[in-house]
Design an enzyme around this catalytic site. Structure first.
Site, PDB file in Angstrom:
ATOM      1  N   ASP A  80       1.410  36.242 -13.730  1.00 27.32           N
ATOM      2  CA  ASP A  80       0.408  35.360 -14.488  1.00 27.32           C
ATOM      3  C   ASP A  80      -0.959  36.045 -14.861  1.00 27.32           C
ATOM      4  OD1 ASP A  80      -0.853  32.561 -14.758  1.00 27.32           O
ATOM      5  OD2 ASP A  80      -1.885  32.745 -12.670  1.00 27.32           O
ATOM      6  N   HIS A 201     -10.399  27.408 -14.436  1.00 27.50           N
ATOM      7  CA  HIS A 201      -9.784  28.049 -12.743  1.00 27.50           C
ATOM      8  C   HIS A 201     -10.850  27.739 -12.003  1.00 27.50           C
ATOM      9  CE1 HIS A 201      -7.637  30.865 -15.827  1.00 27.50           C
ATOM     10  NE2 HIS A 201      -6.690  30.279 -15.147  1.00 27.50           N
ATOM     11  N   GLY A 233      -5.233  23.832 -13.550  1.00 26.19           N
ATOM     12  CA  GLY A 233      -4.736  22.406 -13.303  1.00 26.19           C
ATOM     13  C   GLY A 233      -5.212  21.796 -12.145  1.00 26.19           C
TER      14      GLY A 233
HETATM   15  O1  G3H Z   1      -3.059  30.750 -13.856  1.00 25.06           O
HETATM   16  C1  G3H Z   1      -3.401  29.883 -12.611  1.00 25.06           C
HETATM   17  C2  G3H Z   1      -3.933  28.739 -13.159  1.00 25.06           C
HETATM   18  O2  G3H Z   1      -4.442  28.536 -14.331  1.00 25.06           O
HETATM   19  C3  G3H Z   1      -4.878  28.320 -11.708  1.00 25.06           C
HETATM   20  O3  G3H Z   1      -5.743  27.354 -12.069  1.00 25.06           O
HETATM   21  O4  G3H Z   1      -7.612  27.587 -10.570  1.00 25.06           O
HETATM   22  O5  G3H Z   1      -7.348  25.337 -11.549  1.00 25.06           O
HETATM   23  O6  G3H Z   1      -5.655  26.249 -10.009  1.00 25.06           O
HETATM   24  P1  G3H Z   1      -6.514  26.510 -10.881  1.00 25.06           P
HETATM   25 ZN    ZN Z   2      -4.489  30.422 -15.319  1.00 29.32          ZN
END
Ligand code: G3H
Ligand code: ZN
Length: 305
Positions: A80, A201, A233
């Site tokens: 990621d 994020h 998300g």
């Molecule tokens: O790449 C990871 C996600 O985009 C994490 O998003 O911090 O809202 O859980 P989040």
């Molecule tokens: Zn991300």
């Protein structure tokens, strides 16, 4: 076992999304996988450069293999937010199923140039590893900026700058220019595209969950023909998530909610004075499993394994 490409295409056609759940250690990982098992869901495990640096790329691959074998479930591994070709190359060589190149802070031309190198290397992996019924490694591209780098709990109200949102014409240019001709009339390119459509994020402690700019997502969807990924998300209103899936989102990344659930419960249990890891960790794992179960149900990937 069917590969990740198969599940992403299936999700795209049938209107559900696969969850990507990030982890930093084996207890979190086991807790995530437990939920996938009980709901018979395919899942993507995510490790950022930081997370995979801590766990080890090779170790992450071996843990995926072990859990795949033990559960018989389609469990995949994505690198990621990789920021360099060199790091993604290492992840590909170790055996990751997918790599995400995050060139979102670079000028578009530069982002395209490196993404293309990643696509070339990832797709040729098919030949390097031997065919064995596998696709090459999948690539997630990104256009637009998700807004924040860190997964934390923001005390102030957070608003995504309009200029960070993915511009539909840039998404079109990116998809077109990162696509390679493979021979026999086949095209290969990024398999999915991460777009910036209002989420970020982290979580907003003010409780003002980031709304997805569905209008922007729809515009992008009308112009490109590959499925998309929603980052950031955590803390997004449920209805927005459901609508975004209807508009071509096939993978949704969750990290902060997992970290928050794990850390908060761990802190509580440690305060009770317990010092035995196998006694103070199960509570935190249970908290993670609950988050992942709720998300799997929301994304509609239950019973899709
Ligand atoms: O790449 C990871 C996600 O985009 C994490 O998003 O911090 O809202 O859980 P989040
Ligand atoms: Zn991300």
């Amino acid at each position: 076992m069917k590969n990740l490409k198969y599940y992403l295409q299936k999700a795209y056609k049938e209107g559900w999304a696969i969850g990507q759940f990030n982890f930093s250690d084996f207890s979190e990982l086991k807790a995530i996988v437990n939920s996938a098992v009980s709901l018979k869901s395919p899942i993507v495990l995510g490790t950022s450069e930081g997370e995979s640096g801590f766990i080890g790329l090779e170790e992450a691959v071996l843990m995926r293999n072990l859990l795949r074998k033990k559960t018989g479930l389609p469990i995949f591994l994505n690198l990621d937010h990789g920021k360099s070709f060199e790091y993604l190359k290492k992840a590909i060589d170790e055996g990751y199923d997918m790599v995400h190149f995050d060139g979102s802070k670079l000028p578009l031309e530069e982002n395209i140039k490196i993404s293309k190198e990643v696509v070339k290397y990832a797709k040729w992996t098919l030949l390097r590893r031997g065919f064995g019924g596998q696709e090459g490694v999948l690539v997630e591209g990104e256009v637009g900026r998700i807004g924040t780098d860190a997964s934390r709990i923001y005390q102030e109200k957070f608003e995504i700058k309009e200029e960070f949102l993915t511009k539909p014409e840039e998404a079109v240019e990116y998809v077109k220019k990162t696509s390679l001709r493979q021979g026999f009339g086949r095209q290969a390119g990024v398999d999915v595209l991460a777009v910036s459509v209002g989420t970020f994020h982290g979580i907003d402690a003010m409780g003002e969950s980031p709304h997805i700019r569905l209008d922007r997502l729809k515009e992008i969807r009308e112009k490109i023909n590959i499925p998309m990924v929603l980052h950031g998300g955590s803390g997004t209103p449920e209805n927005d998530i459901k609508e975004s899936i209807k508009l071509g989102i096939v993978k949704i990344n969750i990290n902060t909610e997992i970290r928050k659930a794990f850390a908060e419960r761990l802190l509580q249990d440690l305060q009770k004075g317990e010092i035995v890891p196998y006694k103070f960790l199960p509570g935190a794992m249970e908290a993670v499993s609950k988050v992942v179960e709720d998300e799997i149900r929301l994304f509609g990937s239950e019973n899709k394994a």
